[in-house]
Enzyme design. Structure first.
Site, PDB file in Angstrom:
ATOM      1  N   CYS A  11       0.828  -1.200   0.000  1.00 38.74           N
ATOM      2  CA  CYS A  11       0.000   0.000   0.000  1.00 38.74           C
ATOM      3  C   CYS A  11       0.872   1.264   0.000  1.00 38.74           C
ATOM      4  O   CYS A  11       1.962   1.262   0.554  1.00 38.74           O
ATOM      5  CB  CYS A  11      -0.862   0.026   1.242  1.00 38.74           C
ATOM      6  SG  CYS A  11      -1.893  -1.421   1.416  1.00 38.74           S
ATOM      7  N   ARG A  37       5.336   0.199  -6.317  1.00 39.02           N
ATOM      8  CA  ARG A  37       5.290  -0.613  -5.095  1.00 39.02           C
ATOM      9  C   ARG A  37       4.330  -1.786  -5.229  1.00 39.02           C
ATOM     10  O   ARG A  37       4.370  -2.701  -4.423  1.00 39.02           O
ATOM     11  CB  ARG A  37       4.847   0.263  -3.925  1.00 39.02           C
ATOM     12  CG  ARG A  37       5.817   1.377  -3.604  1.00 39.02           C
ATOM     13  CD  ARG A  37       5.201   2.343  -2.616  1.00 39.02           C
ATOM     14  NE  ARG A  37       4.874   1.687  -1.381  1.00 39.02           N
ATOM     15  CZ  ARG A  37       5.605   1.747  -0.271  1.00 39.02           C
ATOM     16  NH1 ARG A  37       6.693   2.458  -0.259  1.00 39.02           N
ATOM     17  NH2 ARG A  37       5.247   1.122   0.816  1.00 39.02           N
ATOM     18  N   TRP A  74      -2.938  -2.773  -1.526  1.00 44.72           N
ATOM     19  CA  TRP A  74      -2.505  -4.150  -1.791  1.00 44.72           C
ATOM     20  C   TRP A  74      -3.221  -4.974  -0.741  1.00 44.72           C
ATOM     21  O   TRP A  74      -2.882  -4.927   0.436  1.00 44.72           O
ATOM     22  CB  TRP A  74      -0.988  -4.218  -1.653  1.00 44.72           C
ATOM     23  CG  TRP A  74      -0.326  -5.414  -2.228  1.00 44.72           C
ATOM     24  CD1 TRP A  74       0.081  -5.575  -3.531  1.00 44.72           C
ATOM     25  CD2 TRP A  74       0.065  -6.607  -1.546  1.00 44.72           C
ATOM     26  NE1 TRP A  74       0.692  -6.797  -3.682  1.00 44.72           N
ATOM     27  CE2 TRP A  74       0.698  -7.448  -2.476  1.00 44.72           C
ATOM     28  CE3 TRP A  74      -0.050  -7.053  -0.234  1.00 44.72           C
ATOM     29  CZ2 TRP A  74       1.200  -8.699  -2.154  1.00 44.72           C
ATOM     30  CZ3 TRP A  74       0.450  -8.300   0.098  1.00 44.72           C
ATOM     31  CH2 TRP A  74       1.068  -9.103  -0.863  1.00 44.72           C
ATOM     32  N   ASN A 107      -2.042   2.219   5.841  1.00 44.52           N
ATOM     33  CA  ASN A 107      -1.150   1.087   5.545  1.00 44.52           C
ATOM     34  C   ASN A 107      -0.910   0.328   6.838  1.00 44.52           C
ATOM     35  O   ASN A 107      -0.770   0.952   7.892  1.00 44.52           O
ATOM     36  CB  ASN A 107       0.226   1.561   5.056  1.00 44.52           C
ATOM     37  CG  ASN A 107       0.168   2.225   3.696  1.00 44.52           C
ATOM     38  OD1 ASN A 107      -0.862   2.215   3.034  1.00 44.52           O
ATOM     39  ND2 ASN A 107       1.284   2.808   3.297  1.00 44.52           N
ATOM     40  N   GLY A 108      -0.811  -0.981   6.759  1.00 43.15           N
ATOM     41  CA  GLY A 108      -0.488  -1.769   7.948  1.00 43.15           C
ATOM     42  C   GLY A 108      -1.687  -2.542   8.450  1.00 43.15           C
ATOM     43  O   GLY A 108      -2.614  -2.841   7.684  1.00 43.15           O
ATOM     44  N   GLU A 166      20.023 -16.267  -7.046  1.00 46.83           N
ATOM     45  CA  GLU A 166      19.603 -14.917  -7.429  1.00 46.83           C
ATOM     46  C   GLU A 166      19.126 -14.904  -8.889  1.00 46.83           C
ATOM     47  O   GLU A 166      18.145 -14.245  -9.221  1.00 46.83           O
ATOM     48  CB  GLU A 166      20.758 -13.934  -7.183  1.00 46.83           C
ATOM     49  CG  GLU A 166      20.485 -12.491  -7.537  1.00 46.83           C
ATOM     50  CD  GLU A 166      19.266 -11.872  -6.850  1.00 46.83           C
ATOM     51  OE1 GLU A 166      18.685 -12.460  -5.941  1.00 46.83           O
ATOM     52  OE2 GLU A 166      18.876 -10.779  -7.298  1.00 46.83           O
ATOM     53  N   LYS A 170      15.370 -13.831 -10.101  1.00 40.92           N
ATOM     54  CA  LYS A 170      15.143 -12.749 -11.067  1.00 40.92           C
ATOM     55  C   LYS A 170      14.247 -13.239 -12.199  1.00 40.92           C
ATOM     56  O   LYS A 170      13.288 -12.591 -12.573  1.00 40.92           O
ATOM     57  CB  LYS A 170      16.453 -12.237 -11.687  1.00 40.92           C
ATOM     58  CG  LYS A 170      17.364 -11.409 -10.831  1.00 40.92           C
ATOM     59  CD  LYS A 170      16.838 -10.044 -10.489  1.00 40.92           C
ATOM     60  CE  LYS A 170      16.007 -10.051  -9.249  1.00 40.92           C
ATOM     61  NZ  LYS A 170      16.607  -9.813  -7.985  1.00 40.92           N
ATOM     62  N   GLU A 227      10.530 -14.073 -10.996  1.00 33.30           N
ATOM     63  CA  GLU A 227       9.673 -12.989 -10.496  1.00 33.30           C
ATOM     64  C   GLU A 227       9.203 -12.029 -11.582  1.00 33.30           C
ATOM     65  O   GLU A 227       8.125 -11.482 -11.476  1.00 33.30           O
ATOM     66  CB  GLU A 227      10.330 -12.234  -9.345  1.00 33.30           C
ATOM     67  CG  GLU A 227      11.499 -11.376  -9.728  1.00 33.30           C
ATOM     68  CD  GLU A 227      12.108 -10.641  -8.542  1.00 33.30           C
ATOM     69  OE1 GLU A 227      11.377 -10.287  -7.613  1.00 33.30           O
ATOM     70  OE2 GLU A 227      13.326 -10.408  -8.558  1.00 33.30           O
ATOM     71  N   HIS A 238      20.521 -35.573  -7.911  1.00 25.80           N
ATOM     72  CA  HIS A 238      19.778 -36.306  -6.883  1.00 25.80           C
ATOM     73  C   HIS A 238      18.284 -36.010  -6.968  1.00 25.80           C
ATOM     74  O   HIS A 238      17.592 -35.961  -5.950  1.00 25.80           O
ATOM     75  CB  HIS A 238      20.326 -35.955  -5.494  1.00 25.80           C
ATOM     76  CG  HIS A 238      21.747 -36.378  -5.305  1.00 25.80           C
ATOM     77  ND1 HIS A 238      22.110 -37.684  -5.081  1.00 25.80           N
ATOM     78  CD2 HIS A 238      22.908 -35.676  -5.373  1.00 25.80           C
ATOM     79  CE1 HIS A 238      23.428 -37.773  -4.983  1.00 25.80           C
ATOM     80  NE2 HIS A 238      23.942 -36.566  -5.168  1.00 25.80           N
ATOM     81  N   LYS A 253       7.513  -3.592  -4.047  1.00 26.14           N
ATOM     82  CA  LYS A 253       8.909  -3.202  -3.833  1.00 26.14           C
ATOM     83  C   LYS A 253       9.277  -3.235  -2.363  1.00 26.14           C
ATOM     84  O   LYS A 253      10.385  -3.574  -1.995  1.00 26.14           O
ATOM     85  CB  LYS A 253       9.125  -1.794  -4.408  1.00 26.14           C
ATOM     86  CG  LYS A 253      10.575  -1.328  -4.359  1.00 26.14           C
ATOM     87  CD  LYS A 253      11.449  -2.150  -5.274  1.00 26.14           C
ATOM     88  CE  LYS A 253      12.911  -1.849  -5.151  1.00 26.14           C
ATOM     89  NZ  LYS A 253      13.730  -2.950  -5.694  1.00 26.14           N
TER      90      LYS A 253
HETATM   91  C1  F6R Z   1      13.637  -9.602  -5.485  1.00 22.42           C
HETATM   92  C2  F6R Z   1      13.272  -8.608  -4.506  1.00 22.42           C
HETATM   93  C3  F6R Z   1      12.753  -9.071  -3.188  1.00 22.42           C
HETATM   94  C4  F6R Z   1      13.426  -8.261  -2.079  1.00 22.42           C
HETATM   95  C5  F6R Z   1      12.843  -8.627  -0.705  1.00 22.42           C
HETATM   96  C6  F6R Z   1      13.566  -7.906   0.413  1.00 22.42           C
HETATM   97  O1  F6R Z   1      14.109  -9.014  -6.643  1.00 22.42           O
HETATM   98  O2  F6R Z   1      13.391  -7.450  -4.747  1.00 22.42           O
HETATM   99  O3  F6R Z   1      12.953 -10.434  -3.015  1.00 22.42           O
HETATM  100  O4  F6R Z   1      14.790  -8.532  -2.123  1.00 22.42           O
HETATM  101  O5  F6R Z   1      11.489  -8.304  -0.669  1.00 22.42           O
HETATM  102  O6  F6R Z   1      13.512  -6.523   0.254  1.00 22.42           O
HETATM  103  P1  F6R Z   1      14.444  -5.548   1.072  1.00 22.42           P
HETATM  104  O7  F6R Z   1      15.825  -5.734   0.600  1.00 22.42           O
HETATM  105  O8  F6R Z   1      13.902  -4.188   0.791  1.00 22.42           O
HETATM  106  O9  F6R Z   1      14.308  -5.933   2.512  1.00 22.42           O
END
Ligand code: F6R
Length: 558
Positions: free
Chosen positions: A2, A26, A69, A95-96, A436, A440, A443, A459, A553
């Site tokens: 949110c 976000r 959200w 928010n929250g 990683e 990427k 997602e 395995h 985000k």
């Molecule tokens: C993946 C991504 C998420 C964040 C995760 C933690 O590309 O962006 O997996 O890494 O939500 O976010 P932060 O680093 O802001 O705590």
């Protein structure tokens, strides 16, 4: 997650709509705006994008807006924020989570209040209405609300006569000022280039904003200039593309900062690293470097830390680019013993409140939902602190990798866009890069991708491999020879092998050349091809890499 935005001053509704657009990154499912004009609050809200719901707001002297959200209550127009009280004179965005909302709702209904949504948020505005009726004063009414609610929240109330009341507890909220206006927002991005000063409210504090100015209760922290740089797309198609290409600059700035400020850490005792998602992958890298130095270190997915039954650490290193990830913050909130070191890209973020020491990555604001430049700079912080290496050439090498990998990644993306599954394999520290890379790709392109230690693939995972199945290998100079047999195994089963390494192999159909560097530096370079492949594949699939579905985000709920 949110997002909240608000303004008191000339042109408030237009600013709020623009601000909501900048919060889109976000992630959200519904949106809405409330405008105060002539003693009335007008609300436009619904399910869908800001442009669909609130593109032409009414004029007014003050306005608030929200991107939702969904957590409490489905994705419906009624549940979208803002919510009005019974008189229609007050509107709230929130928010929250209000933990005691069920009991409060029952009490309020018992006193004649009529609810129109299933959200926990709506209790706030009904309580405020009661508070104004009881005390005849907005600030007292706000304190009445705060005395009743429990939970983690940031909320903003708009009144029909054009005042804004904002309060926070455990969720971020900022107040910005310019010569003629006052702003509130949950995120600095909409305030950049607009507010000349930005303050972060502390937990438990609030602000009362009228045309005469803002009164902030308690202490507020000024957000440093560094994080107040305007975020622009430049000539790039997406923020993610821009942020991948910015890595040489982000690495240079981070390196300069670490050296200029002589950042160092002496850790004498047991260390736990806590993080989520990409930052967790950076923590695995940190764990490896610490263990290499003989330090008892262990990386945890923050949301799982509650099930740790072993001994308490002496230090916690919490890694979060946003500094607002609730899974991380909720652990820190309950820690008393260990000394906390936070590594974040966001000066002034909530994580700082729980940290004894804060170390920054200087990647600059990251807007694309997928973390890229914040990841490589997190690795750089760990390398600087715990490896003893001097990665002077790293920024330049990152530039070379980007340039050479781009055309190949674009070509590969054409093919990969038609696939449904992929594996990412590696050994040692390359497993971190494999994880990683898989994250990427899945997602943003929605291709199912999994990562394994290369030796482990035989395995079980290998049973899925057939003709044309994409397998991405990361092999540093230290692991290359050991990884090659696994490449053979995959090739023998028809896999299409993609390799990121310093040495080529005729077994790979696509080879991404990564400079011959140490095992410490290699992960900061070898991840770049995987970032590019994920980006171009999402674009080929017609997806917006900056806004993958269901993701946000800044993940401010548990
Ligand atoms: C993946 C991504 C998420 C964040 C995760 C933690 O590309 O962006 O997996 O890494 O939500 O976010 P932060 O680093 O802001 O705590």
């Amino acid at each position: 997650m949110c997002g909240i935005i608000g303004m008191v001053g000339e042109g408030a509704p237009e600013f709020v709509v623009r601000g909501l657009r900048t919060l889109e990154y976000r992630g959200y499912d519904s949106s809405g705006i409330a405008v105060a004009k002539g003693g009335v609050v007008f609300v436009q809200k619904g399910v869908g994008t800001i442009d669909r719901i609130v593109s032409e707001p009414p004029e007014g002297v003050a306005a608030i807006g929200h991107t939702r959200w969904a957590t409490h209550g489905g994705v419906t127009e009624f549940n979208a924020h803002p919510h009005l009280d019974c008189s229609g004179k007050y509107a709230v965005v929130h928010n929250g989570i209000i933990e005691n909302h069920t009991a409060l709702r029952q009490e309020l209904v018992g006193r004649g209040h009529v609810f129109t949504s299933e959200t926990d948020s709506e209790v706030i505005v009904h309580l405020f209405e009661e508070g104004v009726a009881r005390f005849g004063d907005y600030e007292k009414a706000l304190n009445y609300v705060l005395s009743k609610i429990r939970g983690q929240y940031a909320f903003v109330i708009l009144t029909a006569d054009g005042a804004i009341l904002a309060a926070r507890n455990g969720a971020p909220l900022l107040v910005g000022r310019s010569e003629n206006a006052t702003f509130v927002a949950s995120d600095p991005v909409p305030l950049l280039g607009v507010a000349s000063e930005i303050y972060r409210l502390r937990d438990g504090s609030y602000a009362v904003v009228t045309r005469a100015g803002a009164h902030i209760s308690g202490e507020a922290q000024r957000v440093p200039e560094i994080s107040a740089r305007r975020v622009e797309l430049g000539g790039y198609a997406h923020y993610m593309e821009k942020e991948i290409f910015e890595q040489p600059r982000a690495l240079r700035d981070t390196l300069d900062y670490l050296r200029r400020e002589e950042i160092s850490l002496e850790l004498d005792g047991r260390v736990h690293l806590l993080a989520a998602g990409t930052s967790y992958h950076a923590s695995l890298y940190g764990e490896y470097l610490l263990r290499r130095r003989g330090i008892d270190a262990r990386a945890f997915v923050a949301s799982e830390y509650g099930s740790w039954k072993g001994r308490e650490p002496d230090y916690i290193i919490a890694v979060s680019q946003s500094g607002e990830t609730e899974d991380v913050l909720s652990v820190l909130r309950n820690q008393e013993g260990p000394e906390v070191v936070a590594i974040t890209n966001t000066p002034g973020s909530t994580i700082e409140e729980y940290a004894n020491t804060v170390i920054y990555t200087r990647a600059g604001p990251e807007v694309g939902v997928a973390a890229t430049k914040t990841y490589t700079t997190q690795l750089l912080v760990f390398a600087h602190l715990f490896s003893g290496e001097r990665p002077d050439k790293l920024p330049e090498l990152a530039g070379q990798v980007i340039e050479s990998a781009k055309p190949l990644a674009e070509r590969l993306a054409d093919e990969l866009a038609r696939k449904n599954n992929a594996y990412f394999l590696g050994r040692g520290l390359d497993v971190v890069t494999a994880r990683e890379g898989a994250l990427k790709l899945k997602e943003i392109s929605y291709i199912h991708a999994e990562a394994y230690p290369a030796g482990e693939s035989k395995h079980g995972p290998i049973s899925l491999v057939e003709n044309g199945f994409p397998v991405f290998f990361t092999a540093s100079p230290d692991t290359f020879d050991e990884t090659l047999p696994n490449v053979h195994e995959m090739r023998a089963r028809g896999a299409e092998v993609v390799l990121a390494s310093s040495e080529p192999s005729e077994l790979a159909e696509y080879w991404f050349s990564v400079p011959h560097v140490s095992e410490v530096i290699f992960p900061m370079l070898s991840v770049i091809p995987w970032q590019l492949v994920a980006y171009y594949t999402a674009v080929r699939r017609g997806l917006n890499p900056d806004r993958p579905r269901n993701l946000a985000k800044s993940v401010t709920v548990r």
